[in-house]
Design a protein around this motif. Structure first.
Motif, short mmCIF file in Angstrom:
data_model
loop_
_atom_site.label_atom_id
_atom_site.label_comp_id
_atom_site.label_asym_id
_atom_site.label_seq_id
_atom_site.Cartn_x
_atom_site.Cartn_y
_atom_site.Cartn_z
N PRO A 96 0.85 -1.38 0.03
CA PRO A 96 0.04 0.18 0.04
C PRO A 96 0.76 1.17 0.05
O PRO A 96 1.63 1.43 0.77
CB PRO A 96 -0.73 -0.21 1.41
N LYS A 192 -2.06 -8.50 -1.93
CA LYS A 192 -2.13 -7.09 -1.47
C LYS A 192 -3.22 -6.91 -0.17
O LYS A 192 -3.00 -6.33 0.76
CB LYS A 192 -2.60 -6.27 -2.63
N GLU A 196 -2.53 -5.24 3.32
CA GLU A 196 -3.21 -4.05 3.92
C GLU A 196 -3.81 -4.36 5.36
O GLU A 196 -3.91 -3.56 6.00
CB GLU A 196 -4.45 -3.69 2.77
N CYS A 200 -1.36 -1.40 6.79
CA CYS A 200 -2.02 0.02 6.20
C CYS A 200 -3.20 0.12 7.08
O CYS A 200 -4.33 -0.77 6.75
CB CYS A 200 -1.92 0.14 4.96
N GLY A 202 -5.77 2.28 6.19
CA GLY A 202 -6.70 2.75 4.98
C GLY A 202 -7.75 3.47 5.78
O GLY A 202 -7.92 4.19 6.48
N GLN A 216 -9.68 -4.27 6.02
CA GLN A 216 -8.51 -3.19 5.59
C GLN A 216 -8.05 -2.64 7.12
O GLN A 216 -8.73 -1.98 7.75
CB GLN A 216 -9.15 -2.42 4.93
#
Length: 692
Positions: A96, A192, A196, A200, A202, A216
């Motif tokens: 990310p 991915k 995430e 991350c 998000g 996420q």
């Protein structure tokens, strides 16, 4: 742009992803070739030696196979650092690329050459309970600073932010929140979505937005580190890239993790944005790289695709960076590379036609000025994809990293393994010599077996103890010197404060530059490094000389028949912990509150002394208790391994010398085929290259 994109699909077919990624990896290819030659020699040792020699050669071979140099990337927020990492590994969308600074994670990408049967893997480590409590109760490093300074209002704001962060984590994780702390999760795949989920934060989930997953960023707040095992097309040897949080982490909770990553990697890539380049506001970034060797610092100025006139602006940015580094005593002569992760990503995916018009115009503009002769000398620069890849700066960065790996860690590793292997091969040669009965050792004053073994034990034991005593003395001296440096700094700073108060009163706040403290502590580290290396080399030289005499007395082996190669002194890590942020580096509202809460010159002086001592104690202690002790441990481990190696060699020769000559000749002939002499000669020749 039409001329540049008309044949990009055909160009992409000609220059595969592996070919593009391999353009700047020439030095790593040379490392791979050297590794293969050394691997061949180690295989020869396993074939020629006895069981003990074979086991040691196998251990060295494992070290060779698992050799993984690492590179740490640090940089400004919004510099495109993660996009650059994605381009370097040939997967533009893997990590990310838009990460909130206080939820980002040190992500180590362990890259492997392509091989059949390889399985990707991921591992995520959570903060433990003590680390999390330190953040929650104290607000991280900023909270500790505000607390020491008496900035209660500032501290409450920080605690409120942390409390909000904790509550969001509880909402995501529910009752499992506390149970997860200190745990590790492993996966046999990488994608991915998985990354995430752990790396991350998000966006906050919105029931009206079907594109935002509840998963996420589920574990991002409590994730301390991420390790991903991936294959990378075109890569000749293993390599680790570490993507770190931005240096302006809100609570500095990950600053020390980033510092440790830089120290462990040695090579540091600083990623800047072409729009921001490097300014006085980036002093935290400069501090982190100041104590890394200039040769090991590479500056990559990203996002040049967003410049309106790259031909004019890039030279200006280069001059500005040089001036800023010089003014703040940053690394001298650090290599500066300009490029664009966006161009690299589009080149990898073969879709240059999708570049924004302004970016495409910048690409054409820069193509008229950039010198690609070093990187694309043997490539078709008329191919738009290859040209865009070259202009992206990524192959130039690859070449810079590859060269530093080859000259630094790879050379040191091959030298260390080659030296140990040479000692093993020399011992094999000596065994052949002893078994042949070519020397009448009685004429050389041969030691009786018990006396020879006693002498061996005396050499190994006394030298091991002597080196430990020498390092104890070096570290004690280092500790005393640091204490003196810190005390002197505190005295000077406090005296300067008094002068300011006498001249200006307490109406205007006072500042003091801690650069002098860092410089003197850095000087102490240089003395430590120099003495550690000299002491190690002197100890191994003594062992070498004494063993040479013993081998001659016990087995009649002269210098031309039994040479002991000295192991290289282990490298000393850079003191990057000196880049740690302390109170004097910051001038926020906490400092104004500290200033206003004092009453009287003596109160100012005493309070300041206590504040700065408390702030500087942690990195003084880390230099003394972590870095210095680590230097000692590494050196003693290498020395003990050298002694164990020689002990094994001596016992092998002793067994040979005590056996019946005829029987041993038969055993040697049975163990080694007729071509063993040629194999041994070839092995010795190869190993001699790496032990010098």
């Amino acid at each position: 742009m039409n001329a540049l994109t008309s044949s990009n699909r055909a160009g992409f077919q000609q220059a595969t992803r592996a070919q593009l990624l391999g353009l700047g990896l020439g030095p790593m290819g040379e490392i791979a070739a050297a590794r293969d030659r050394l691997r061949e020699a180690l295989a020869g040792l396993q074939e020629l030696g006895d069981s003990g020699t074979a086991k040691r050669a196998e251990r060295l071979a494992r070290q060779l196979e698992t050799f993984e140099p690492s590179v740490t990337l640090i940089g400004q927020i919004k510099s495109g650092k993660t996009s650059l990492v994605n381009a370097l590994i040939g997967q533009p969308d893997l990590l990310p690329a838009d990460v909130n600074p206080w939820t980002s994670v040190v992500t180590s990408l362990h890259l492997h050459p392509e091989a059949a049967g390889f399985t990707e893997a991921a591992s995520f480590q959570f903060f433990d309970e003590d680390e999390w409590d330190r953040l929650i109760s104290g607000g991280g490093r900023i909270g500790e600073l505000a607390s020491r300074a008496g900035a209660d209002e500032e501290l409450e704001k920080i605690k409120a932010q942390v409390a909000e962060m904790r509550e969001k984590s509880r909402q995501r994780l529910g009752r499992k929140f506390e149970l997860l702390l200190g745990q590790q999760r492993d996966y046999g795949y990488v994608d991915k979505d998985l990354i995430e989920r752990y790396v991350c934060l998000g966006d906050e989930p919105d029931g009206d937005d079907p594109d935002v997953s509840d998963e996420q960023g589920r574990f991002a707040d409590i994730t301390k580190s991420a390790d991903l095992d991936l294959q990378c097309p075109g890569l000749p040897i293993r390599l680790c890239l570490r993507d770190t949080p931005g240096v302006n982490d809100t609570f500095m909770m990950r600053e020390q993790i980033t510092i440790r990553a830089i120290r462990d990697s040695r090579i540091c890539v600083v990623v800047l944005s072409a729009h921001q380049a490097l300014s006085s506001t980036d002093l935290a970034l400069i501090r982190l790289i100041t104590h890394v060797k200039s040769r090991d610092v590479i500056i990559f100025v990203n996002r040049v695709d967003e410049l309106s006139d790259p031909k004019v602006q890039i030279p200006q940015i280069r001059a500005s960076i040089a001036e800023t580094l010089a003014r703040h005593k940053g690394p001298e002569d650090a290599e500066v590379i300009f490029g664009s992760a966006l161009w690299a990503s589009h080149a990898l995916e073969g879709r240059l036609e999708d570049l924004p018009q302004a970016s495409a115009d910048a690409l054409l503009d820069w193509s008229e000025q950039a010198d690609l002769s070093q990187i694309l000398a043997d490539e078709d620069t008329h191919d738009p994809v290859t040209l865009a890849w070259g202009l992206s700066g990524v192959p130039q960065l690859q070449r810079a990293v590859s060269g530093r790996v080859a000259e630094g860690l790879a050379h040191a590793t091959l030298h260390r393994i080659g030296t140990s292997a040479l000692n093993l091969s020399t011992a094999i040669s000596a065994r052949h010599h002893v078994s042949s009965g070519a020397v009448d050792v009685t004429k050389l004053g041969k030691l009786e077996r018990t006396a020879a073994r006693a002498r061996l034990d005396e050499i190994l034991t006394s030298q091991a103890e002597a080196l430990r005593t020498a390092f104890d003395s070096i570290l004690a001296e280092f500790s005393d010197r640091m204490d003196r440096v810190q005390a002197s700094f505190l005295d000077r700073a406090t005296a300067s404060l008094i002068v300011h108060l006498e001249k200006h009163g307490d109406g205007s706040p006072w500042t003091y530059d801690p650069a002098g403290l860092r410089m003197l502590l850095g000087s102490s580290h240089k003395v430590l490094a120099r003495k550690s290396k000299a002491t190690f080399e002197a100890a191994t030289q003594t062992v070498r000389d004494e063993l040479a005499t013993l081998y001659a007395q016990a087995f009649g082996l002269g210098p031309d028949q039994m040479t002991v190669a000295q192991p290289p002194a282990p490298d000393v890590p850079a003191p990057v912990t000196l880049g740690r942020t302390i109170a004097l580096d910051l001038n926020g509202s906490w400092w104004k509150r500290w200033w206003l809460h004092r009453r009287g010159y003596k109160a100012y002086a005493a309070s300041f002394h206590d504040l700065i001592k408390a702030e500087t104690d942690p990195f003084v202690d880390e230099l003394r208790d972590d870095l210095a002790q680590g230097i000692r441990s590494t050196a003693l481990e290498a020395f003990d391994s050298f002694l164990a190696e020689q002990h094994s060699v001596f016992l092998s020769l002793d067994e040979m010398a005590q056996a019946d000559p005829a029987e041993m000749r038969d055993r040697m002939a049975a163990a080694a085929p007729s071509q063993s002499t040629e194999l041994l000669r070839k092995t010795l020749d190869i190993l001699s290259e790496y032990a010098t």
